[in-house]
Design a protein around this motif. Sequence first.
Motif, PDB file in Angstrom:
ATOM      1  N   LEU A   1      10.360   9.503  13.116  1.00  0.00           N
ATOM      2  CA  LEU A   1      10.718   9.232  14.514  1.00  0.00           C
ATOM      3  C   LEU A   1      11.111   7.776  14.758  1.00  0.00           C
ATOM      4  CD1 LEU A   1       7.814  11.232  16.227  1.00  0.00           C
ATOM      5  CD2 LEU A   1      10.237  11.890  16.092  1.00  0.00           C
ATOM      6  N   GLY A   2      11.043   6.961  13.705  1.00  0.00           N
ATOM      7  CA  GLY A   2      11.370   5.538  13.860  1.00  0.00           C
ATOM      8  C   GLY A   2      10.280   4.750  14.554  1.00  0.00           C
ATOM      9  N   LYS A   3       9.046   5.257  14.487  1.00  0.00           N
ATOM     10  CA  LYS A   3       7.896   4.579  15.108  1.00  0.00           C
ATOM     11  C   LYS A   3       6.984   4.032  14.018  1.00  0.00           C
ATOM     12  CE  LYS A   3       7.675   7.634  19.113  1.00  0.00           C
ATOM     13  NZ  LYS A   3       6.810   8.501  19.904  1.00  0.00           N
ATOM     14  N   GLY A   4       5.965   3.322  14.428  1.00  0.00           N
ATOM     15  CA  GLY A   4       4.962   2.854  13.477  1.00  0.00           C
ATOM     16  C   GLY A   4       5.367   1.581  12.775  1.00  0.00           C
ATOM     17  N   PRO A   5       4.572   1.186  11.792  1.00  0.00           N
ATOM     18  CA  PRO A   5       4.814  -0.076  11.078  1.00  0.00           C
ATOM     19  C   PRO A   5       6.039   0.006  10.164  1.00  0.00           C
ATOM     20  CG  PRO A   5       2.935   1.086  10.135  1.00  0.00           C
ATOM     21  CD  PRO A   5       3.351   1.849  11.345  1.00  0.00           C
TER      22      PRO A   5
ATOM     23  N   LEU B   1       0.845  -1.194   0.000  1.00  0.00           N
ATOM     24  CA  LEU B   1       0.000   0.000   0.000  1.00  0.00           C
ATOM     25  C   LEU B   1       0.880   1.243   0.000  1.00  0.00           C
ATOM     26  CD1 LEU B   1      -2.413  -1.083   2.848  1.00  0.00           C
ATOM     27  CD2 LEU B   1      -3.014  -0.902   0.450  1.00  0.00           C
ATOM     28  N   ALA B   2       0.464   2.243  -0.744  1.00  0.00           N
ATOM     29  CA  ALA B   2       1.124   3.547  -0.677  1.00  0.00           C
ATOM     30  C   ALA B   2       0.831   4.164   0.685  1.00  0.00           C
ATOM     31  CB  ALA B   2       0.611   4.446  -1.800  1.00  0.00           C
ATOM     32  N   SER B   3       1.596   5.165   1.032  1.00  0.00           N
ATOM     33  CA  SER B   3       1.486   5.796   2.346  1.00  0.00           C
ATOM     34  C   SER B   3       0.067   6.265   2.677  1.00  0.00           C
ATOM     35  CB  SER B   3       2.435   6.991   2.386  1.00  0.00           C
ATOM     36  OG  SER B   3       3.149   7.002   3.568  1.00  0.00           O
ATOM     37  N   ASP B   4      -0.584   6.952   1.736  1.00  0.00           N
ATOM     38  CA  ASP B   4      -1.945   7.452   1.984  1.00  0.00           C
ATOM     39  C   ASP B   4      -2.922   6.315   2.236  1.00  0.00           C
ATOM     40  OD1 ASP B   4      -0.996   9.999   1.676  1.00  0.00           O
ATOM     41  OD2 ASP B   4      -1.973  10.359  -0.255  1.00  0.00           O
TER      42      ASP B   4
ATOM     43  N   THR C   1       0.518  11.911  10.030  1.00  0.00           N
ATOM     44  CA  THR C   1       0.885  11.182  11.248  1.00  0.00           C
ATOM     45  C   THR C   1       1.805  10.028  10.904  1.00  0.00           C
ATOM     46  OG1 THR C   1      -1.191  11.780  12.319  1.00  0.00           O
ATOM     47  CG2 THR C   1      -0.013   9.872  13.220  1.00  0.00           C
ATOM     48  N   LEU C   2       1.472   9.307   9.853  1.00  0.00           N
ATOM     49  CA  LEU C   2       2.295   8.175   9.427  1.00  0.00           C
ATOM     50  C   LEU C   2       3.685   8.662   9.008  1.00  0.00           C
ATOM     51  CD1 LEU C   2       2.117   5.125   9.162  1.00  0.00           C
ATOM     52  CD2 LEU C   2       1.208   5.433   6.864  1.00  0.00           C
ATOM     53  N   ALA C   3       3.758   9.785   8.300  1.00  0.00           N
ATOM     54  CA  ALA C   3       5.047  10.364   7.902  1.00  0.00           C
ATOM     55  C   ALA C   3       5.855  10.767   9.135  1.00  0.00           C
ATOM     56  CB  ALA C   3       4.824  11.554   6.985  1.00  0.00           C
ATOM     57  N   ASN C   4       5.192  11.355  10.126  1.00  0.00           N
ATOM     58  CA  ASN C   4       5.885  11.737  11.364  1.00  0.00           C
ATOM     59  C   ASN C   4       6.422  10.513  12.083  1.00  0.00           C
ATOM     60  OD1 ASN C   4       5.435  14.469  11.009  1.00  0.00           O
ATOM     61  ND2 ASN C   4       3.570  14.491  12.231  1.00  0.00           N
ATOM     62  N   TRP C   5       5.627   9.447  12.149  1.00  0.00           N
ATOM     63  CA  TRP C   5       6.088   8.214  12.790  1.00  0.00           C
ATOM     64  C   TRP C   5       7.330   7.677  12.093  1.00  0.00           C
ATOM     65  CZ3 TRP C   5       0.858   5.177  13.447  1.00  0.00           C
ATOM     66  CH2 TRP C   5       0.123   5.751  14.499  1.00  0.00           C
ATOM     67  N   ARG C   6       7.337   7.731  10.746  1.00  0.00           N
ATOM     68  CA  ARG C   6       8.511   7.252  10.002  1.00  0.00           C
ATOM     69  C   ARG C   6       9.750   8.044  10.394  1.00  0.00           C
ATOM     70  NH1 ARG C   6       5.111   7.147   5.493  1.00  0.00           N
ATOM     71  NH2 ARG C   6       6.020   9.068   4.693  1.00  0.00           N
TER      72      ARG C   6
END
Length: 92
Positions: free
Chosen positions: A54-58, A32-35, A47-52
């Motif tokens: 920060l080294g967080k998220g999937p 899946l693309a980011s969106d 939010t997903l971009a911010n997690w990336r």
Amino acid sequence: MNGEFFMSGTGKYYRAADVTDAAVTPARPITLASDDAARVLGIQPKTLANWRSLGKGPAYIHLSDSPRSQVLYFYEDLEAWTHSLRRCGGDA
């Protein structure tokens, strides 16, 4: 002959006797693309971009060595990450 009919997600009607598991299992994308990944997770793409950052998220992948290349998520990684967040009552 079974008289029960149902409509699939594609809008086609099938007789219950003619249906196999493969016919009713919806196909899901491998990546899946980011969106789209954000939509699956119920969050904003930012939010997903911010997690990336920060080294967080999937887990995610870049399609090339460039940090500006397209980011993709494996659907199974989204599921695994979501399951890792599961908590039982009483956990501190």
